[in-house]
Every structure is written in C-alpha cells, then in structure tokens.
Design a protein around this motif. Structure first.
Motif, mmCIF file in Angstrom:
data_model
loop_
_atom_site.group_PDB
_atom_site.id
_atom_site.type_symbol
_atom_site.label_atom_id
_atom_site.label_comp_id
_atom_site.label_asym_id
_atom_site.label_seq_id
_atom_site.Cartn_x
_atom_site.Cartn_y
_atom_site.Cartn_z
ATOM 1 N N GLU B 56 34.498 21.998 49.717
ATOM 2 C CA GLU B 56 34.433 20.598 50.014
ATOM 3 C C GLU B 56 35.470 20.134 49.221
ATOM 4 O O GLU B 56 36.271 19.763 48.533
ATOM 5 C CB GLU B 56 33.258 20.676 48.592
ATOM 6 C CG GLU B 56 32.102 21.493 48.569
ATOM 7 C CD GLU B 56 31.079 21.645 47.394
ATOM 8 O OE1 GLU B 56 29.590 22.330 48.113
ATOM 9 O OE2 GLU B 56 31.076 20.483 46.895
ATOM 10 N N GLU B 58 36.102 15.637 49.003
ATOM 11 C CA GLU B 58 34.427 14.001 48.900
ATOM 12 C C GLU B 58 35.669 13.298 48.737
ATOM 13 O O GLU B 58 37.343 13.155 48.106
ATOM 14 C CB GLU B 58 34.318 14.288 46.741
ATOM 15 C CG GLU B 58 32.945 14.703 46.994
ATOM 16 C CD GLU B 58 32.005 14.540 45.512
ATOM 17 O OE1 GLU B 58 32.573 15.094 45.022
ATOM 18 O OE2 GLU B 58 31.621 13.637 45.254
ATOM 19 N N LYS B 63 30.420 13.923 51.131
ATOM 20 C CA LYS B 63 31.546 14.653 50.324
ATOM 21 C C LYS B 63 31.232 15.645 52.121
ATOM 22 O O LYS B 63 29.461 15.392 52.325
ATOM 23 C CB LYS B 63 30.097 15.198 49.731
ATOM 24 C CG LYS B 63 31.008 16.144 49.116
ATOM 25 C CD LYS B 63 30.333 17.074 47.859
ATOM 26 C CE LYS B 63 29.211 17.547 48.103
ATOM 27 N NZ LYS B 63 28.409 18.240 46.519
ATOM 28 N N THR B 65 30.958 19.419 53.019
ATOM 29 C CA THR B 65 30.747 20.725 53.110
ATOM 30 C C THR B 65 31.050 21.415 54.684
ATOM 31 O O THR B 65 31.250 21.027 55.590
ATOM 32 C CB THR B 65 30.066 20.750 52.716
ATOM 33 O OG1 THR B 65 28.855 20.745 53.480
ATOM 34 C CG2 THR B 65 29.757 20.433 51.287
ATOM 35 N N SER B 71 29.253 22.431 59.892
ATOM 36 C CA SER B 71 30.047 20.976 58.953
ATOM 37 C C SER B 71 29.032 20.418 57.711
ATOM 38 O O SER B 71 28.134 19.830 59.515
ATOM 39 C CB SER B 71 31.455 21.304 57.724
ATOM 40 O OG SER B 71 31.573 20.180 57.925
#
Lengths: 114, 111
Positions: B56, B58, B63, B65, B71
């Motif tokens: 992950e 940010e 954010k 992932t 994704s």
C-alpha cells in the motif's frame, strides 16, 4: 528545474506533410519513449530508446520515425504514411539509478491534421 | 494476452464522498503497477508504484493497494481539485520496461 519538455504544444499538419515533434529532457535519463493517446484508449507505445544511437519499434511504429543522437533529445517524425495521425503525443523518460521502473512524462503535443 | 482494464470509465462524486477506482490486470510477468494522474490537455503525473500483493502507498487523500489480480486507488474525502483522469499501467517483464496502460477513469468531484 529538471524535467521533460515537448514542443510545440499544438501542431497542425496538412495532408502529405511530414512533421517533427520535439522531446528534450534534463533528467540525465538513458531511456526515452514516445506514446500516442487517443480518446477512450490507453496510451500506446510508438518507439523507445534505451541508449543513445539505439531505438526500437513499439506496438504502433508504422508511419513514424525517430532518432536518438543525444542523450537529452528524442524527436519523433510523423510521416505522410501515417494514416490517422491526429492524436495527443506524449514523450516519457526513465532513469537507470534509484527507481528504475517509473516513466515520467512530458506535457504532450496535440497534433491535428487539416 | 497482457491486458489492463479500469473501472468505472467515469465517476462523479460530491466533495467529501469517498470512493475507489479499480484496475484489473492480466500480465505474464508483473514488473510494477503504476498510477498516474492526468489533467485535461496535460501529460500524466506519476503518483505511485506498487510491486507486491499487499503493498500500500499513500499520498494526501489517495491510497493505492495491490492484489495479485487488481489494484485499487482509494480517494478519501475528495476535493474538487482531485478531479482528473487517473491512469493505471502495468510493467511487463522484458528488456525495455514496457508499460501497458488502461483507458483511465475520469473523476469529477463537485462542491
């Protein structure tokens, strides 16, 4: 300021003309790329160069040509053989130290055929 | 065949309304998944690179992932300035760091 510059921002071409799009970078990157962007489609690779005096065709190279005489410069020529050249053209470069996988893009050139 | 699909094509949010953008991929050998932001008439701006499932990253209200097949780009409490097209690209194992791009998600955040 390090970065990638493309010129011109807008370019108009008549049928049958060749035009050259400029791409310059001062990031000291070895690899450079040219992409074409059309509405509703992902970017498509035209040509790439991993080192000076060497370049390879990408997925849609027909009707295009490039040169790589200097590390900083990777000009793209759109020839009259390209049947549908109206598009947004993007140049990118990639370094070979640190984060070596990420491509960074220039501001683009919009080419319109009249 | 290597392929990247982004959904939805377009998304309209109210300011403060959190949501997620999806990027699903099928590639023979993944060498990174990349997110870019693109404003109209401009070149893509790099946001994130992810390499491994479970990773992950940010940045401000964003954010990203990664799983083995997709994704997500999560946008928390978006603001109008987050309006843009978000592009996903996957790197494919090979000699020249080939990227395969999705068509993008156009995000509009309204006050």
């Amino acid at each position: 300021d390090g970065g990638i510059t493309q010129s011109p921002k807008y370019l108009f071409r008549k049928e049958g003309q060749n035009v050259t799009l400029s791409c310059e970078q001062n990031l000291n990157h070895d690899a450079m790329y040219w992409y074409r962007q059309d509405p509703g489609q992902g970017l498509r690779l035209i040509y790439y160069s991993q080192i000076v005096n060497d370049f390879q065709k990408g997925d849609i190279a027909e009707g295009y040509s490039v040169s790589r005489e200097k590390k900083e410069s990777f000009p793209l020529t759109v020839t009259s053989a390209q049947k549908n050249p109206t598009a947004f053209y993007l140049c990118a470069s990639r370094g070979t130290s640190g984060n070596t996988d990420t491509q960074y893009f220039g501001p683009g050139t919009r080419l319109t055929v009249l | 065949e290597d392929q990247v699909t982004q959904s939805p094509e377009a998304l309209r949010l109210q300011e403060g309304e959190s949501s997620s953008l999806n990027c699903s991929y099928t590639v023979s050998g993944l060498r990174g998944l990349f997110w870019y932001r693109q404003d109209p008439g401009k070149g893509p701006e790099f946001l994130f690179t992810l390499y491994s499932a479970g990773e992950e990253k940010e940045k401000e209200r964003l954010k990203a992932t990664l799983t083995k097949k997709e994704s997500f780009l999560h946008i928390t409490a978006p603001k109008p300035e987050d309006s843009a097209t978000y592009l996903c690209a996957v790197g494919v194992s090979g000699g020249y760091n080939k990227l395969i791009f999705g068509a993008g998600t156009r995000l509009a955040v309204h006050p």
